[in-house]
Structure formats: C-alpha cells, structure tokens
Write a protein that holds these residues in place. Structure first.
Motif, mmCIF file in Angstrom:
data_model
loop_
_atom_site.group_PDB
_atom_site.id
_atom_site.type_symbol
_atom_site.label_atom_id
_atom_site.label_comp_id
_atom_site.label_asym_id
_atom_site.label_seq_id
_atom_site.Cartn_x
_atom_site.Cartn_y
_atom_site.Cartn_z
ATOM 1 N N VAL A 1 -14.078 -26.867 -7.131
ATOM 2 C CA VAL A 1 -13.181 -26.088 -7.339
ATOM 3 C C VAL A 1 -12.466 -25.030 -7.142
ATOM 4 C CG1 VAL A 1 -10.899 -26.329 -8.835
ATOM 5 C CG2 VAL A 1 -11.939 -28.329 -8.980
ATOM 6 N N ASP A 2 -13.802 -23.744 -8.134
ATOM 7 C CA ASP A 2 -13.007 -22.240 -7.457
ATOM 8 C C ASP A 2 -13.076 -22.559 -6.469
ATOM 9 O OD1 ASP A 2 -12.775 -22.181 -9.819
ATOM 10 O OD2 ASP A 2 -15.224 -21.384 -10.405
ATOM 11 N N ALA A 3 -14.333 -22.545 -5.069
ATOM 12 C CA ALA A 3 -13.981 -22.219 -3.725
ATOM 13 C C ALA A 3 -13.504 -22.911 -3.020
ATOM 14 C CB ALA A 3 -16.048 -23.441 -2.568
ATOM 15 N N ALA A 4 -12.726 -24.134 -3.525
ATOM 16 C CA ALA A 4 -11.597 -24.519 -3.003
ATOM 17 C C ALA A 4 -9.990 -23.989 -3.277
ATOM 18 C CB ALA A 4 -11.687 -25.970 -2.738
ATOM 19 N N THR A 5 -9.717 -23.158 -4.196
ATOM 20 C CA THR A 5 -8.058 -22.356 -4.207
ATOM 21 C C THR A 5 -7.985 -22.082 -3.419
ATOM 22 O OG1 THR A 5 -9.915 -20.832 -5.550
ATOM 23 C CG2 THR A 5 -8.388 -22.880 -6.771
ATOM 24 N N GLN A 6 -7.131 -21.849 -3.191
ATOM 25 C CA GLN A 6 -5.972 -21.535 -2.417
ATOM 26 C C GLN A 6 -6.487 -21.449 -0.798
ATOM 27 O OE1 GLN A 6 -6.065 -17.223 -2.769
ATOM 28 N NE2 GLN A 6 -3.891 -16.662 -3.584
ATOM 29 N N THR A 7 -7.307 -22.853 -0.816
ATOM 30 C CA THR A 7 -7.407 -23.432 0.293
ATOM 31 C C THR A 7 -6.368 -24.856 0.540
ATOM 32 O OG1 THR A 7 -9.247 -24.473 -0.394
ATOM 33 C CG2 THR A 7 -9.584 -22.505 0.609
ATOM 34 N N THR A 8 -7.038 -25.344 1.369
ATOM 35 C CA THR A 8 -5.851 -27.192 2.021
ATOM 36 C C THR A 8 -6.976 -27.718 1.744
ATOM 37 O OG1 THR A 8 -5.958 -26.656 4.459
ATOM 38 C CG2 THR A 8 -3.985 -25.345 3.750
ATOM 39 N N PHE A 9 -8.313 -27.774 1.345
ATOM 40 C CA PHE A 9 -8.696 -29.032 0.693
ATOM 41 C C PHE A 9 -8.223 -30.429 -0.098
ATOM 42 C CE2 PHE A 9 -11.839 -25.531 1.741
ATOM 43 C CZ PHE A 9 -12.228 -25.884 3.114
ATOM 44 N N THR A 10 -8.126 -30.999 0.368
ATOM 45 C CA THR A 10 -8.429 -32.307 -0.043
ATOM 46 C C THR A 10 -8.709 -32.179 -1.860
ATOM 47 O OG1 THR A 10 -8.838 -34.029 0.513
ATOM 48 C CG2 THR A 10 -7.084 -33.223 1.648
ATOM 49 N N ASP A 11 -8.117 -32.980 -2.613
ATOM 50 C CA ASP A 11 -9.106 -33.303 -3.813
ATOM 51 C C ASP A 11 -9.829 -34.174 -3.502
ATOM 52 O OD1 ASP A 11 -7.812 -32.186 -5.171
ATOM 53 O OD2 ASP A 11 -7.249 -33.775 -6.380
ATOM 54 N N ASP A 12 -9.974 -34.629 -2.237
ATOM 55 C CA ASP A 12 -11.331 -35.961 -2.032
ATOM 56 C C ASP A 12 -12.302 -34.565 -1.391
ATOM 57 O OD1 ASP A 12 -10.787 -38.267 -3.106
ATOM 58 O OD2 ASP A 12 -9.459 -39.360 -0.293
#
Lengths: 195, 195
Positions: free
Chosen positions: A166-177
């Motif tokens: 979750v931390d690595a994906a903040t402020q990116t466009t990665f989906t929850d999946d």
DNA sequence: GTCTATACGGTGATAGAC
DNA sequence: GTCTATCACCGTATAGAC
C-alpha cells in the motif's frame, strides 16, 4: 432496497456517513490535520450535529477502530489448530496476507496515513491493531528453525507486506488488485528467503 | 572535541539544536501534534525565541528537508554511466538500500511517522523526497524484462525496503544494524523474484 | 538572542431553541 | 436530530523591551 422517502443531507444513517467521511479525510489529510468542521462541511451539516452521534472527535476515531474485523484473532486460533511445523509459518503468513480484500485496504490506508494514532490509542481502546500482530509474530517465531533477530524482523516484514505494498503504491495509479497481488508475491518471496 | 566554556540552555548553535529537537518530537508525536511550546520547553527556552532562528513552524520543517542528502540524484547519475542491462536493476537497488547508514535512519523514521507531510509539502520546497524516487523507478523500469504493473510495483517495494524494515521494527528492540541488514536481505529477495 | 506581553484565528466542545 | 450562538482554550505568530 432502500425506501425512497425524501432525504436531504447526509442520508438515512448519519452515523455511518460520518464515519465514512471521517475515514476518507483522516486518510487524506491525517487525523490531527482534519477538523470537525471539514467533516461536517463535507456532509452538508453543521459541526455541532456531529456531537449528537459521537461524543467527540476521538470517539469517531474509536468507532473506526472498533469497526475493524478480528482476522488476527481468527488466524491465531487457526494456527493453534494446525500441526506446529516450520511450514506452518508460510501458510499462516499467506493466509494473513490473503485475508485482505480490496475493501479492507481502506483500513490499511488509514493506518498507513496515521502511523502514530495506533500507538497513542494503545490501552485506551481494545487495542487489537498492533498487539495481536505481535502475538502473531511471537507464535510464528517459535516455529522458525532460525530465530535470529534478522529472521524475526523478516517475518514481521512478510506479515506487513500488505502495508508495504500500500505504501509503495500511494500516489500512483496501481489498482487495488495489483496492490494485493504484489503483496502476495512479496510475502511469498520473503517466506522463501526465511526458511 | 568541544570546548568547555560554560553554556546554558540550548548550547552554542541554537538553530541546530532546534532542528535536532524538532526532528525528535516530529518523529515521536507527529508534526501536527507537536507544538512550538513543546520544542521550546525541551530546549529550555521560550517559544518566541524560536522565531529568531526560523520564520515559523513550517520553516523548521523545511530546514529539516533541505538538510537531507541527495543520494537519489547521485544514484541516478551513476545509473546513467553504467551499461543499461537488466542486471543493473539489482545493482542499483542494492546501492540505494546500502546508502542508508544508521545515521540516515532518523530521516526515514521521521518520514515514516509523517507520511502525509511530504505530499503536502510537494511543490513548496525542493521536493526531492518522493519525486526522485519516481525518477529512479522510471529509469529502472525501462531495464526490466517484464514491465507489467505487478513487476513495477515490486520494484518500488524493493527500493522501499528500508522504509518497510523501519516500519516493521517500530516499537521493537531491534538495533539499527539489524534493521539495515533486514532491509538488505529483503531487497535481495525481491530482486531475485523480479528478474 | 532571548525575553514578556499580546494579538488573532481556529479548534473541540456545550447550551439550549426548534 | 439539527440548528444558532457561544465558550474556553491553544495554536502560530508578532511587537517591542532588555
């Protein structure tokens, strides 16, 4: 089906709406930086109306914590029922990581945005956030062939791989999946390195 | 060796002392939850004295950020000088992770405790915190044989393994060296899974 | 450089009408 | 249940004496 009687403002269940908005804002701006006025504004109500539903700001927070599931307890129980082998470590970690659905990511994001809240809260509420994680680690540590500090810390990191994802994906466009998949992959890689 | 002339209060370099205490308190209690009075009290001076050294609370924060090193820029440059092969990814990640000393962990801990500060700050200061990480990821992504979202996110996680290790070690008794070692081990494991 | 005194706004919170 | 009005407090910040 919900009935169609006219309703303005916050809707049928104001209390739930407050919690929803609070979780949003607390995650976006942080608990301390979010004022009750902002929560009220977002709902289109006045600030004192919040006090009918909650005793105060901290009470809203507590309600958010209390709403949380108790996957950790369930996992602890499950672990107790299994044969106590080193292989159980990997199985338990994967069970833990995979217990997080896209829905539950909201809770993780809130905790990620407010890392100090849990510690301040400790003792005052049913602290089931960090302490059960520690119990989990303790139980699984006992099963490790190598219980050196380095390995124990790696075990913690494996369990926290959802948080890390979750931390690595903040402020990116990665989906929850994608976040969940990455957490799973990373957890597996860490377990492999652990045994 | 420091000279032994009598010094009361904050010491020879008040500005540095303020930054030191601020970093401590911001990490412990969070930026928003820390008041200037607490910082002044800790130093044994009065609140308005802080304003001689800094323009305000946010200025103290900015000074903390500006003090930060620019390992990311250096690493970016180094990457540009190397042969652009997939193997460079692992080498760069390890270089990044190993660039963090026990000393630099304080900065990581501060960012860990205040995850939203960077975003709020973005644009207003030389934002070299998150944006260079993104540049780093972009550069390294280009070298990946598989550039699927899942792999890119794993790459981010590998780069953030120091942060993850620090998070996993909070409220425990792990030493800084153990944290750094775990970050290193985890980074290696993630790179292996990546290629 | 550090102090005392103070301004000023926003915060969480309460009282009481509707 | 939601409102208006109001509170005490604490936050950052400033003025000016020493």
């Amino acid at each position: 089906m919900e009935d169609q009687i006219s309703r303005r403002r916050s809707g049928p269940d104001t209390r739930a709406a407050i919690q929803r908005v609070a979780l949003e804002l607390f995650t976006e701006k942080g608990y301390e930086a979010t004022s009750l006025r902002e929560i009220a504004d977002e709902l289109g109500i006045q600030k004192p109306s919040l006090y009918y539903h909650f005793k105060g700001k901290e009470d809203i927070l507590r309600a958010l914590f209390d709403e949380r599931g108790d996957e950790a307890e369930q996992l602890l129980q499950w672990i107790g029922e299994q044969p106590q082998t080193p292989e159980l470590v990997g199985a338990a970690v994967l069970r833990w990581v995979q217990s997080f659905s896209a829905e539950k990511l909201r809770g993780i994001r809130f905790l990620s945005a407010n890392p100090l809240i849990g510690r301040t809260f400790e003792g005052r509420t049913n602290d089931r956030i960090g302490s059960t994680l520690n119990q989990l680690v303790d139980r699984l540590t006992g099963l490790l062939p190598d219980q050196s500090p380095s390995k124990v810390l790696q075990l913690r990191m494996a369990l926290l791989s959802i948080n890390a994802a979750v931390d690595a994906a903040t402020q990116t466009t990665f989906t929850d999946d994608e976040v969940l998949a990455a957490a799973n992959t990373v957890a597996i890689a860490l377990i492999d390195a652990l045994l």
